[in-house]
Scaffold this motif. Structure first.
Motif, short mmCIF file in Angstrom:
data_model
loop_
_atom_site.label_atom_id
_atom_site.label_comp_id
_atom_site.label_asym_id
_atom_site.label_seq_id
_atom_site.Cartn_x
_atom_site.Cartn_y
_atom_site.Cartn_z
N PHE A 57 -2.07 7.53 6.95
CA PHE A 57 -2.70 6.39 7.60
C PHE A 57 -3.69 5.75 6.64
CE2 PHE A 57 -2.23 9.16 11.54
CZ PHE A 57 -1.05 8.53 11.93
N LEU A 58 -3.72 4.43 6.65
CA LEU A 58 -4.78 3.72 5.92
C LEU A 58 -5.99 3.63 6.84
CD1 LEU A 58 -5.65 2.06 3.43
CD2 LEU A 58 -4.73 0.06 4.57
N LYS A 59 -7.10 4.25 6.40
CA LYS A 59 -8.32 4.24 7.21
C LYS A 59 -9.44 3.59 6.44
CE LYS A 59 -7.85 8.43 9.97
NZ LYS A 59 -8.54 9.68 10.32
N LYS A 60 -10.32 2.94 7.19
CA LYS A 60 -11.40 2.20 6.55
C LYS A 60 -12.19 3.05 5.56
CE LYS A 60 -15.45 -0.65 7.59
NZ LYS A 60 -15.34 -1.29 6.29
N ASN A 61 -12.59 4.25 5.97
CA ASN A 61 -13.48 5.01 5.12
C ASN A 61 -12.76 5.88 4.10
OD1 ASN A 61 -15.79 3.92 6.24
ND2 ASN A 61 -15.55 5.26 8.02
N TRP B 193 -6.35 1.64 9.99
CA TRP B 193 -6.02 0.22 9.74
C TRP B 193 -4.54 -0.04 9.91
CZ3 TRP B 193 -8.98 -2.89 5.49
CH2 TRP B 193 -10.36 -2.85 5.78
N GLY B 194 -3.73 0.95 9.49
CA GLY B 194 -2.30 0.73 9.62
C GLY B 194 -1.52 1.90 9.07
N TYR B 195 -0.22 1.90 9.32
CA TYR B 195 0.67 2.89 8.71
C TYR B 195 2.10 2.38 8.68
CZ TYR B 195 1.92 4.41 13.50
OH TYR B 195 2.34 4.46 14.80
N TYR B 196 2.88 3.07 7.87
CA TYR B 196 4.29 2.70 7.69
C TYR B 196 5.14 3.88 8.13
CZ TYR B 196 8.70 2.06 5.27
OH TYR B 196 10.04 1.95 4.98
#
Ligand SMILES: [Zn+2]
Length: 137
Positions: free
Chosen positions: A84-88, A40-43
């Motif tokens: 990382f932000l991941k859906k699952n 989904w996203g990362y910083y």
């Protein structure tokens, strides 16, 4: 009040909004919309410049939440290599992920309270929080 809530109230006061896009813009954080697959996203930071990357296939609803989550990393974990932000793996997991999720929820609800006839789920959805994240409220 915990550290996360304190950061959020400072931020609301300083920026006069709880809109994560607006705050990221005011802070001069670079925003990229990339092809990221199931992420989904990362910083990250590159030569000290803070950057937020968001999956360009997310809905507006989910990308706004992701933006708030990654903004939380910027404020709470500036020197950590954040996952990382991941859906699952939304529920996950590590302390810093939980903190970033708490941050995002406090920011997006911005001191708002549920209407008398509103369920917790309706309240959180109205404020832009995906169902998978409701356990963090
Ligand atoms: Zn994260």
């Amino acid at each position: 009040m915990g550290q996360v809530q304190r950061e959020v109230s400072k931020l609301l006061q300083k920026h006069g909004t709880n809109n994560p896009w607006e705050i990221v813009n005011q802070k001069g954080i670079l925003l990229f919309f990339d092809e990221l697959g199931d992420i989904w996203g990362y910083y990250n930071r590159f030569v000290r410049v803070p950057m937020i990357h968001i999956n360009n296939e997310l809905t507006e609803f989910n990308s706004r939440f992701t933006c708030a989550h990654e903004l939380g990393h910027h404020l709470l974990h500036p020197n950590v290599n954040t996952p990382f932000l991941k859906k699952n793996t939304l529920f996950c997991v590590s302390k810093i992920e939980r903190e970033a999720n708490h941050f995002a929820i406090h920011l997006l609800t911005g001191g708002d309270k549920p209407y008398p006839d509103e369920t917790k789920q309706q309240f959180l959805l109205r404020n832009g929080i995906p169902v998978d994240m409701h356990c963090f409220y």
